[in-house]
Design an enzyme around this catalytic site. Structure first.
Site, PDB file in Angstrom:
ATOM      1  N   GLU A   1       0.822  -1.210   0.000  1.00 26.98           N
ATOM      2  CA  GLU A   1       0.000   0.000   0.000  1.00 26.98           C
ATOM      3  C   GLU A   1       0.858   1.262   0.000  1.00 26.98           C
ATOM      4  O   GLU A   1       0.541   2.242  -0.684  1.00 26.98           O
ATOM      5  CB  GLU A   1      -0.936  -0.005   1.212  1.00 26.98           C
ATOM      6  CG  GLU A   1      -2.149  -0.898   1.066  1.00 26.98           C
ATOM      7  CD  GLU A   1      -1.824  -2.383   1.240  1.00 26.98           C
ATOM      8  OE1 GLU A   1      -2.707  -3.224   0.974  1.00 26.98           O
ATOM      9  OE2 GLU A   1      -0.684  -2.692   1.652  1.00 26.98           O
TER      10      GLU A   1
ATOM     11  N   HIS B   1     -10.321  -6.578   8.897  1.00 26.49           N
ATOM     12  CA  HIS B   1     -10.973  -6.154   7.656  1.00 26.49           C
ATOM     13  C   HIS B   1     -12.277  -5.401   7.914  1.00 26.49           C
ATOM     14  O   HIS B   1     -13.049  -5.199   6.974  1.00 26.49           O
ATOM     15  CB  HIS B   1     -11.309  -7.376   6.783  1.00 26.49           C
ATOM     16  CG  HIS B   1     -10.133  -8.192   6.365  1.00 26.49           C
ATOM     17  ND1 HIS B   1      -9.474  -9.032   7.227  1.00 26.49           N
ATOM     18  CD2 HIS B   1      -9.490  -8.284   5.178  1.00 26.49           C
ATOM     19  CE1 HIS B   1      -8.480  -9.627   6.569  1.00 26.49           C
ATOM     20  NE2 HIS B   1      -8.470  -9.184   5.338  1.00 26.49           N
TER      21      HIS B   1
END
Length: 360
Positions: free
Chosen positions: A76, A145
């Site tokens: 990321e 998540h």
């Protein structure tokens, strides 16, 4: 803010044949942006051949090719940094991060680069990047998540933070986000992707500067955003059956907050319940509560209520996950408490539980 606002919701439109889902509306917005401006490209993990973790970009690789639909490596920090560099070079990148939890791996890029370069360069280096990510719980994806961290990003000057909650916003928020010279973060609640309905025939460009009155009311303001909007609307229906008229405010933009629309609503209803899937401590709900106390203390006839997630990592087990999240019953109980109605014994969301440092 100096803009004037009307408290009347937009005129209801007859259902059209523009049946869509939140996911399809996002996909249509991406396709439109890519066709309209050759500087626009999409980058992220699995956005190409796989079609995106949530299926939003499915089919775009076949239409636009790998130069504009770029699958990125599992880093990321690297691909968000590449997007920032592309924005500095004149491109209009849309960067997708799978979940808000994973965005923490790019927080240095977002905070120390994207949000600060315009200021540190004396206005010479705008960073027109759009970063999309899934947020929220309710799908049994466990703690890594499922968290709602958009309130953290709403803390950062230099960013605009959006939370589309309706089909119209999913379809039309992207264009003004791309036109913004500053970095824009779009938080898409995972529970909304499968929501379906008719896109209004007169739907078009949306305002990303102001909150929206989704339902008018007179007794209490329910203030929320994103995946909690359907719960707030359901709670308003429940309250109406008991004689309580609830106004529902969809924040739409989390930074900058639209103090005027929020304040106008509370000045009218004199009571407020803030629904926020983030944790209560240091939350967006806390910021809104503080602003209402600072700006509208004498308009309030009751303390501001907050309905937030339990101060625990989001559980995997379905019943535990449901218990940890704001739910309709808890919103109704908080609203009834605000208007002074008796709350049944054993009702959800007991009065102002103290926050502890424990997560067990």
């Amino acid at each position: 803010m100096t803009a004037t606002h009307t408290r009347t919701p937009k005129r209801a439109t007859a259902p059209s044949d523009r049946k869509t889902t939140y996911r399809e509306a996002m996909r249509a917005a991406l396709g439109e942006a890519l066709r309209a401006d050759e500087r626009v490209f999409l980058m992220g993990e699995d956005v190409g051949r796989y079609g995106g973790c949530s299926g939003v970009s499915l089919g775009l690789l076949e239409e636009f090719g790998p130069e504009r639909i770029r699958d990125a490596p599992l880093s990321e920090s690297a691909f968000v940094g590449a997007g920032i560099g592309a924005a500095l070079a004149g491109m209009r990148p849309i960067v997708e991060i799978m979940t808000v939890n994973f965005s923490l791996l790019a927080l240095d890029q977002i905070l120390n680069n994207a949000a600060t370069l315009l200021h540190m360069s004396g206005g010479q280096l705008p960073v027109p990047i759009v970063i999309r990510m899934t947020t929220g719980a309710g799908r049994q994806l466990a703690a890594q998540h499922s968290h709602s961290l958009e309130g953290w990003y709403a803390h950062i000057p230099g960013l605009r933070v959006l939370a589309p909650a309706t089909l119209t916003d999913a379809r039309y928020m992207l264009a003004p986000a791309l036109a913004d010279p500053d970095p824009v973060l779009i938080f898409e609640h995972g529970s909304l992707y499968n929501v379906s309905g008719d896109l209004p025939a007169d739907a078009g460009p949306v305002d990303i500067d102001h909150a929206a009155v989704r339902r008018a009311g007179t007794d209490v303001s329910l203030i929320t955003y994103g995946g909690s909007l359907p719960k707030a609307l359901a709670a308003a229906d429940d309250l109406e059956s008991g004689g309580v008229s609830a106004e529902v405010i969809d924040l739409c933009t989390l930074r900058p907050l639209d103090d005027t629309t929020i304040g106008d609503s509370v000045a009218h209803t004199h009571r407020a319940v803030v629904i926020d899937e983030g944790w209560r401590t240091g939350s967006l709900a806390a910021e809104i509560s503080a602003r209402l106390t600072e700006q509208h203390f004498y308009d309030l006839d009751a303390p501001v209520e907050r309905v937030c997630s339990a101060e625990v990592p989001i559980p995997y087990a379905r019943r535990l996950e449901e218990a940890a999240l704001p739910q309709v019953d808890g919103i109704v109980t908080a609203a009834r408490r605000a208007v002074g109605d008796p709350v049944p014994t054993g009702a959800d969301e007991p009065a102002r539980q103290p926050v502890t440092g424990r997560s067990d």
